[in-house]
Design a protein around this motif. Structure first.
Motif, PDB file in Angstrom:
ATOM      1  N   SER A  10       0.827  -1.212   0.000  1.00  0.00           N
ATOM      2  CA  SER A  10       0.000   0.000   0.000  1.00  0.00           C
ATOM      3  C   SER A  10       0.858   1.257   0.000  1.00  0.00           C
ATOM      4  O   SER A  10       0.466   2.282  -0.580  1.00  0.00           O
ATOM      5  CB  SER A  10      -0.938  -0.008   1.207  1.00  0.00           C
ATOM      6  N   HIS A  11       2.026   1.209   0.653  1.00  0.00           N
ATOM      7  CA  HIS A  11       2.899   2.385   0.661  1.00  0.00           C
ATOM      8  C   HIS A  11       3.436   2.680  -0.735  1.00  0.00           C
ATOM      9  O   HIS A  11       3.684   3.844  -1.083  1.00  0.00           O
ATOM     10  CB  HIS A  11       4.065   2.179   1.640  1.00  0.00           C
ATOM     11  N   ILE A  12       3.595   1.622  -1.543  1.00  0.00           N
ATOM     12  CA  ILE A  12       4.091   1.823  -2.907  1.00  0.00           C
ATOM     13  C   ILE A  12       2.986   2.360  -3.808  1.00  0.00           C
ATOM     14  O   ILE A  12       3.219   3.270  -4.613  1.00  0.00           O
ATOM     15  CB  ILE A  12       4.677   0.517  -3.456  1.00  0.00           C
ATOM     16  N   GLN A 177      11.490  -2.549  -3.758  1.00  0.00           N
ATOM     17  CA  GLN A 177      11.781  -1.842  -5.005  1.00  0.00           C
ATOM     18  C   GLN A 177      10.533  -1.709  -5.853  1.00  0.00           C
ATOM     19  O   GLN A 177       9.789  -2.676  -6.044  1.00  0.00           O
ATOM     20  CB  GLN A 177      12.863  -2.582  -5.811  1.00  0.00           C
ATOM     21  N   CYS A 178      10.307  -0.530  -6.386  1.00  0.00           N
ATOM     22  CA  CYS A 178       9.234  -0.301  -7.353  1.00  0.00           C
ATOM     23  C   CYS A 178       9.871   0.176  -8.646  1.00  0.00           C
ATOM     24  O   CYS A 178      10.624   1.156  -8.653  1.00  0.00           O
ATOM     25  CB  CYS A 178       8.247   0.746  -6.830  1.00  0.00           C
ATOM     26  N   GLN A 179       9.591  -0.552  -9.733  1.00  0.00           N
ATOM     27  CA  GLN A 179      10.050  -0.132 -11.053  1.00  0.00           C
ATOM     28  C   GLN A 179       8.837   0.085 -11.944  1.00  0.00           C
ATOM     29  O   GLN A 179       8.055  -0.834 -12.171  1.00  0.00           O
ATOM     30  CB  GLN A 179      10.992  -1.168 -11.673  1.00  0.00           C
ATOM     31  N   MET A 180       8.703   1.322 -12.415  1.00  0.00           N
ATOM     32  CA  MET A 180       7.611   1.659 -13.321  1.00  0.00           C
ATOM     33  C   MET A 180       8.147   1.710 -14.750  1.00  0.00           C
ATOM     34  O   MET A 180       9.085   2.457 -15.038  1.00  0.00           O
ATOM     35  CB  MET A 180       6.988   2.998 -12.951  1.00  0.00           C
ATOM     36  N   HIS A 181       7.558   0.899 -15.618  1.00  0.00           N
ATOM     37  CA  HIS A 181       7.889   0.915 -17.034  1.00  0.00           C
ATOM     38  C   HIS A 181       6.853   1.810 -17.720  1.00  0.00           C
ATOM     39  O   HIS A 181       5.704   1.398 -17.937  1.00  0.00           O
ATOM     40  CB  HIS A 181       7.866  -0.498 -17.607  1.00  0.00           C
ATOM     41  N   MET A 194      13.239   3.112  -4.432  1.00  0.00           N
ATOM     42  CA  MET A 194      13.469   2.162  -3.353  1.00  0.00           C
ATOM     43  C   MET A 194      12.751   2.640  -2.096  1.00  0.00           C
ATOM     44  O   MET A 194      12.595   3.839  -1.863  1.00  0.00           O
ATOM     45  CB  MET A 194      14.961   2.014  -3.084  1.00  0.00           C
ATOM     46  N   PHE A 195      12.355   1.673  -1.241  1.00  0.00           N
ATOM     47  CA  PHE A 195      11.648   1.979  -0.004  1.00  0.00           C
ATOM     48  C   PHE A 195      12.310   1.234   1.148  1.00  0.00           C
ATOM     49  O   PHE A 195      12.656   0.042   1.016  1.00  0.00           O
ATOM     50  CB  PHE A 195      10.177   1.587  -0.093  1.00  0.00           C
ATOM     51  N   ARG A 200       9.032   2.085   5.592  1.00  0.00           N
ATOM     52  CA  ARG A 200       8.201   2.064   4.397  1.00  0.00           C
ATOM     53  C   ARG A 200       8.189   3.413   3.681  1.00  0.00           C
ATOM     54  O   ARG A 200       7.276   3.721   2.933  1.00  0.00           O
ATOM     55  CB  ARG A 200       6.781   1.619   4.733  1.00  0.00           C
ATOM     56  N   ARG A 201       9.225   4.176   3.900  1.00  0.00           N
ATOM     57  CA  ARG A 201       9.349   5.474   3.251  1.00  0.00           C
ATOM     58  C   ARG A 201      10.336   5.389   2.093  1.00  0.00           C
ATOM     59  O   ARG A 201      11.234   4.546   2.095  1.00  0.00           O
ATOM     60  CB  ARG A 201       9.826   6.527   4.263  1.00  0.00           C
TER      61      ARG A 201
END
Length: 464
Positions: A10-12, A177-181, A194-195, A200-201
């Motif tokens: 949810s934080h992402i 890790q969140c990677q948006m394409h 990165m979080f 979770r920040r």
């Protein structure tokens, strides 16, 4: 019904919204439910029964039918015979170098996709710079299951921008890790954030490019959706599980299997003996309490009991309950037939034999029109996903590494022996060769994949 969540991101998703996107998380509730059935670990398998003021915990034994169905579908598609190539020779050579054994290597991930409804592959450049091509860069491919996929822009048949989440390790520390394409100015960008796993920040990590422009115009990821209609939501990039409509059948299989195990458990011989045949010891513990222990025939205490009141005249009486193997086997097979039908295999694909256990009836698949239709649908969906991935991977290598792989097609070929019944075809052609209708070299062309010239050279020369 309780279910296990595989990850709370949810934080992402909150961070993604702040970037101006609208992440689609509608299917996550169903994905969590699918996971519980896929692992045979939810509130239906672990439950409680209240009797009066007491609550008793109960467990259902599982044949893992949801896992079985998902793995069987994966095994029908992702085999050694599944090949990826191209009609262009240079392109085919590059694909062989980078995607050899891809189908077998990804079979477990695809099995999970059939269970959860979707999966994705995403290209992941490593060792790149922000401004120039990097010949030494490594272009990896990471697989993501349905719990890690967050569509950003999508339709009911495609997804053009997507975010992927994963737990990664950088310099000895874990991060989310969140990677948006995403698409910016017509070119593909990979946005990475990165979080911190504890707070979770968002966290800044040295060596991680926050926004990498690949300069590629082709999609750098591919989503495979199981070829099952998603009746839960319209215009959704995520698919439904292959057992979405078969939850009742899954319950029926494991209810029948639990009954079989229960009969085996309570069906052990019960021996009732005269109390004089039972050794009795009385011991006083350190706390002063007196404990009476009965010893009957070694370790057979769970099957030996003293005589009931009124039957003391008998020395030994043996009771053998009926195991009801035939009835339980029939119940399991009835449930397996329902499971086979509702998961697209057709009637009778799975069966249970009291002597051999669980079996798949692949030998009758040539006459199974439902299986033939289902496997073609899944093959088409998988072919589209793999072709999209490989095409994007090649274009990314051209732009990032400075490769010169020509544009062209991507072909994905599956082994259709399960549908065409290759064994029967071979036997038929051998009979035709014996009758003089066909030649031996034609057999080698058809079943060994040789050219006519090669086949004629390889036919064994027989002495007249």
């Amino acid at each position: 019904m309780s279910s296990e969540k595989r990850g709370d991101y949810s934080h992402i998703t909150s961070w993604i919204r702040k970037q101006g996107y609208s992440p689609d998380t509608r299917m996550q509730t169903f994905v969590d439910l699918y996971w519980g059935w896929f692992t045979s670990n939810n509130g239906w398998y672990h439950y409680s029964v209240r009797k009066g003021f007491r609550v008793y915990k109960r467990e259902r034994v599982s044949l893992c039918p949801a896992w079985l169905v998902a793995n069987e579908w994966s095994s029908l598609l992702m085999q050694e015979q599944t090949s990826i190539s191209s009609s262009d020779a240079a392109r085919a050579k590059f694909i062989a170098e980078h995607f050899d054994g891809f189908a077998v290597d990804e079979s477990d991930n695809v099995a999970r996709a059939f269970g959860l409804g979707s999966m994705a592959w995403a290209c992941e450049p490593r060792g790149v710079t922000d401004s120039v091509a990097t010949p030494d860069a490594v272009i990896g491919v990471r697989a993501y299951d349905a719990t890690q996929i967050i569509p950003l822009t999508y339709s009911d048949s495609d997804c053009t921008q997507c975010a992927f989440v994963a737990r990664v390790e950088v310099s000895g520390k874990d991060y989310d890790q969140c990677q948006m394409h995403v698409i910016k100015g017509g070119e593909r960008h990979i946005v990475t954030q990165m979080f911190d796993t504890k707070t979770r920040r968002p966290a800044s990590v040295e060596g991680i490019l926050p926004d990498y422009n690949t300069h590629s115009t082709k999609q750098t990821f591919a989503i495979f959706r199981v070829a099952v209609p998603n009746d839960h939501y319209g215009c959704c990039a995520m698919g439904a599980s292959v057992f979405d409509k078969a939850i009742g059948a899954i319950k029926a299989v494991d209810e029948a299997h639990t009954s079989f195990i229960d009969h085996m458990r309570v069906g052990k011989p019960k021996m009732f003996v005269d109390k004089h045949l039972v050794e009795e010891k009385t011991e006083r513990g350190e706390d002063g309490k007196v404990t009476k222990t009965l010893y009957a025939f070694g370790e057979a205490g769970d099957t030996v009991f003293t005589m009931r009141k009124g039957e003391e005249g008998k020395q030994i009486e043996v009771v053998q309950p009926d195991l009801r193997v035939t009835d339980n086997t029939e119940a399991i097979n009835t449930a397996l037939r329902e499971l086979s039908l509702l998961c697209g295999f057709g009637n009778g694909y799975f069966s249970w034999d009291a002597h051999n256990g669980l079996k798949t009836a692949k030998e009758v698949s040539a006459d199974n029109s439902m299986l033939a239709r289902s496997i073609k649908k899944h093959q088409n969906a998988m072919r589209k996903a793999i072709a999209t991935l490989v095409d994007g991977y090649i274009d990314l290598c051209n732009h990032v590494r400075g490769e010169h792989v020509p544009d062209g097609d991507v072909t994905v070929t599956f082994d259709d022996g399960i549908i065409t019944d290759t064994t029967t075809d071979k036997e038929q052609m051998i009979a035709e060769i014996g009758a003089g209708i066909a030649s031996e070299w034609e057999y080698r062309v058809r079943f060994y994949g040789e050219s006519p010239d090669e086949a004629q050279k390889n036919v064994p020369q027989r002495t007249p």
